[in-house]
Design a protein around this motif. Structure first.
Motif, PDB file in Angstrom:
ATOM      1  N   SER A 487      -1.387  59.193 102.829  1.00 38.48           N
ATOM      2  CA  SER A 487      -0.365  58.987 101.799  1.00 38.48           C
ATOM      3  C   SER A 487       0.835  58.228 102.353  1.00 38.48           C
ATOM      4  O   SER A 487       1.478  57.464 101.633  1.00 38.48           O
ATOM      5  CB  SER A 487       0.086  60.328 101.215  1.00 38.48           C
ATOM      6  N   ASP A 488       1.147  58.410 103.638  1.00 37.24           N
ATOM      7  CA  ASP A 488       2.291  57.714 104.225  1.00 37.24           C
ATOM      8  C   ASP A 488       1.975  56.252 104.525  1.00 37.24           C
ATOM      9  O   ASP A 488       2.864  55.400 104.476  1.00 37.24           O
ATOM     10  CB  ASP A 488       2.751  58.433 105.491  1.00 37.24           C
ATOM     11  N   ARG A 491       2.355  54.720 101.215  1.00 38.35           N
ATOM     12  CA  ARG A 491       3.770  54.619 100.842  1.00 38.35           C
ATOM     13  C   ARG A 491       4.407  53.382 101.483  1.00 38.35           C
ATOM     14  O   ARG A 491       5.235  52.714 100.857  1.00 38.35           O
ATOM     15  CB  ARG A 491       4.498  55.894 101.248  1.00 38.35           C
ATOM     16  N   THR A 495       6.020  50.468  99.063  1.00 40.88           N
ATOM     17  CA  THR A 495       7.434  50.131  99.196  1.00 40.88           C
ATOM     18  C   THR A 495       7.618  48.653  99.454  1.00 40.88           C
ATOM     19  O   THR A 495       8.435  47.981  98.811  1.00 40.88           O
ATOM     20  CB  THR A 495       8.066  50.945 100.331  1.00 40.88           C
ATOM     21  N   PHE A 511      -1.991  57.982  94.928  1.00 43.10           N
ATOM     22  CA  PHE A 511      -1.688  59.171  95.710  1.00 43.10           C
ATOM     23  C   PHE A 511      -2.491  60.373  95.204  1.00 43.10           C
ATOM     24  O   PHE A 511      -1.946  61.320  94.643  1.00 43.10           O
ATOM     25  CB  PHE A 511      -0.184  59.469  95.661  1.00 43.10           C
TER      26      PHE A 511
END
Length: 699
Positions: A487-488, A491, A495, A511
């Motif tokens: 998930s990171d 992200r 972004t 997600f």
């Protein structure tokens, strides 16, 4: 629309190329009564004269204008402005003038021509407060928005009725687009209010350190800082910073904040100390962001008073120094220093060399059912590039949403020839969304990340681009990540995709719930942005300082004196430090820096190896005490740790570190030549010293 002598050329712009043909009129006919959006280019839309890329939010604003069907007119002062417009939606370009020094006259003539051709249209205009845009635009009778470029003065008339903002915030974008929508429905309606303008700080009449730093390239950073510090703003600096909102400080880059920090330290006193802490935490209250600003300051912590030094020390955790061998505190430090979180039960699998990594990535793509998000520095048009393109196209054909973010400079060459742009046309024809990032004119500020996320469940992160050398020829490492840490990675992609102007309507499918992985452990994704933080470097330094037994680092472009100093200190306390560099390096300047520092490394007790197993070793991997490891895109040079978008996975699972020690470092040292007696001439030492200064102070 007949251009005047000042506006001697008119060109049509689209997102692919710039035509030199005369532009069509922006509106259907002379009776048009709707809005026309007119914008300056230069410092209004673009981040500095040397780094022609859009300010955050500028592309979103122009895209919103275009989506409403409102005609856009760009006032381009020079050829660089025209070239940069490839990054924005299509519109009519007026300019550049034959004489670039007639900025005001050029804009006056351009506006008069537009008003003559479209007497009933309503002008919506975007400019900046450093040029005379306010006066010129107000004379034209328009709704005006200005971006605050000059930190210490504003060139606006006393009766200025427009709106001035420091950044293209979502609120500003919303208000502008709402005004345009209202004007389309009711041409006589006034513009929607956007709130009061922020206060103007008193300052010197010819600008200050922020405006100077915003308008020069980073290559001259050391010179600019020297004069900025000599210019010592005294209490003006305290007043200036105190008038800035947190949002406006956030919009400044580390260079500008570093110059302000220098002024505040020189000023001293409780008021200056308060504002200094605001400056140091402008990008985030963590060590990685604060380090980036301190890196750009000439004054150091030793020149702060005791109370401020203690505050900054707590921010950087220097008041809680690393204790060799005590790894229990390492993750807690990274939580604070980088603002990231270790995700337990995540699995990190090192994929060594392209013959292993590419089949794994393509298999994930072939089994994708929902989304594929890929950010890569180099996407080449060689055999590998086209093979990957076909796999992506097949996924898109079965209704998988595919997005590709690539770096224009990194993708410019394939097999020593210009890359074929048709590969991206092919991808677009299959419905693949593509965002191309333009880097700075000096070859910096690149998107250097190499990460791929499939269906939000499987991630790949490491050093591999898309090209023949990465799949077949070079030595490199990519990590496959599954479990909560994915998930990171996602992200980071989301972004930057939005920052670069990509569109995302619904993030929910990106997600999904992620299950704990059998055999997994703690994994942390650390990324950093352009000149805003040094999160990855902070993690490296802490890991080096915590190591008690062994440090193994493989890096092709090693040129960071801070990292080297910490490694020397580790060797001094008995840590075995192995540095593996390529024998044949595709970047000669970086190899020159490395080799010029071989005597220093060897004297300190570092073990240096030059890898011979393949044509080039491109891996960016490290292990510490056989307990902690990292794999990623970030090299240990200032371009990576400060100036580029980068991403690394850090694992606190000893099984990952021990696997890398055995399968990567153990094998590589058997295929490497130990460096024991470097024979360097005087010229090599001089060149290495010059590069060291360039790397530390300018890049």
């Amino acid at each position: 629309m007949a251009p005047t002598a000042a506006a001697s050329s008119v060109a049509s712009v689209d997102t692919v190329e710039i035509s030199t043909q005369t532009s069509p009129a922006p509106c259907p006919n002379a009776d048009y009564q709707g809005p026309i959006f007119i914008t300056d280019v230069g410092p209004t839309l673009l981040d500095g004269h040397f780094f022609h890329r859009p300010y955050t939010g500028a592309h979103s604003l122009l895209r919103g204008v275009a989506d409403q069907g409102v005609p856009i007119v760009y006032l381009a002062r020079n050829a660089q402005d025209v070239a940069a417009l490839k990054q924005f939606p299509p519109g009519t370009v007026i300019g550049p003038p034959a004489n670039p020094n007639v900025n005001d006259e050029f804009k006056v003539d351009a506006l008069q021509n537009l008003r003559t051709q479209y007497p009933h249209a309503r002008f919506f205009m975007l400019g900046n407060d450093r040029d005379d845009d306010a006066a010129v635009y107000q004379q034209a009778g328009s709704d005006i928005w200005l971006r605050n470029v000059d930190a210490t003065q504003r060139l606006v008339p006393a009766d200025f009725h427009g709106v001035i903002r420091d950044v293209y915030s979502p609120e500003l974008v919303h208000n502008v687009l709402a005004s345009l929508a209202q004007a389309r429905q009711n041409p006589d309606a006034p513009a929607l209010p956007a709130g009061p303008n922020p206060p103007v700080a008193e300052g010197r009449s010819h600008g200050g350190p922020v405006s100077v730093l915003k308008s020069v390239g980073h290559i001259a950073g050391a010179v600019v800082h020297h004069f900025a510090v000599q210019d010592r703003g005294g209490n003006d600096s305290v007043q200036y910073v105190s008038h800035q909102s947190d949002t406006s400080l956030l919009a400044m880059d580390a260079d500008a904040l570093g110059a302000l920090g220098d002024h505040l330290i020189f000023t001293g006193g409780p008021a200056a100390d308060v504002q200094l802490m605001r400056v140091l935490t402008a990008h985030g209250a963590d060590a990685g962001h604060a380090l980036a600003i301190l890196h750009d300051m000439h004054h150091g912590m030793h020149q702060m008073d005791a109370a401020t030094r203690a505050q900054v020390g707590s921010l950087l955790w220097t008041d809680r120094p690393a204790v060799p061998g005590q790894w229990d505190g390492f993750d807690a430090y990274l939580d604070s220093a980088t603002g990231t979180v270790a995700r337990n039960d995540s699995r990190v699998e090192p994929l060594i060399n392209g013959q292993v990594a590419f089949p794994a990535m393509l298999d994930a793509i072939d089994h994708a059912t929902g989304s594929i998000n890929w950010s890569v520095y180099a996407f080449q048009s060689d055999e590998t590039g086209w093979d990957v393109a076909h796999h992506l196209a097949e996924a898109a054909d079965r209704q998988v949403q595919v997005r590709l973010l690539y770096d224009v400079a990194g993708s410019a060459v394939s097999n020593n020839r210009p890359s074929d742009p048709r590969i991206f046309d092919y991808l677009r024809q299959h419905g693949i969304q593509i965002v191309a990032r333009q880097d700075g004119d000096l070859g910096t500020e690149r998107t250097h990340r190499k990460l791929l996320v499939v269906d939000g469940r499987t991630g790949f992160i490491g050093g591999m681009n898309v090209g023949n050398e990465y799949r077949n020829e070079w030595h490199d490492v990519q990590a496959r990540v599954t479990g909560p840490a994915v998930s990171d990675i996602q992200r980071l992609f989301v972004t930057q995709w939005e920052v670069e102007g990509g569109r995302l309507d619904d993030l929910t499918p990106f997600f999904p719930p992620l299950q704990a992985q059998a055999g997994g452990g703690p994994a942390r994704i650390i990324g950093h942005g352009v000149r805003s933080d040094e999160n990855i470097k902070a993690a490296y330094l802490r890991a080096i300082d915590t190591s008690q037994r062994t440090i193994n680092i493989a890096d092709p472009y090693f040129a960071d004196q801070d990292v080297l100093d910490h490694l020397k200190a580790a060797a001094h306390r008995g840590v075995v430090v192995n540095l593996v560099f390529p024998l044949r390096n595709d970047e000669g300047l970086m190899q020159l820096w490395e080799r010029a520092h071989y005597p220093e490394m060897l004297k300190a007790g570092l073990h240096v190896w030059e890898y011979t197993g393949r044509e080039m070793a491109h891996d960016k991997v490290a292990t510490f005490d056989g307990r902690v490891s990292t794999i990623g895109s970030s090299n240990l040079d200032q371009e990576s740790t400060d100036a580029n978008y980068e991403a690394n996975v850090w694992s606190s699972d000893p099984r990952v570190a021990q696997d890398l020690d055995a399968r990567l470092f153990g094998a590589d040292m058997h295929q490497s030549v130990p460096v024991t007696h470097p024979h360097l001439g005087l010229v090599d030492h001089i060149k290495g010293g010059v590069l060291n200064r360039l790397e530390k102070h300018w890049l």
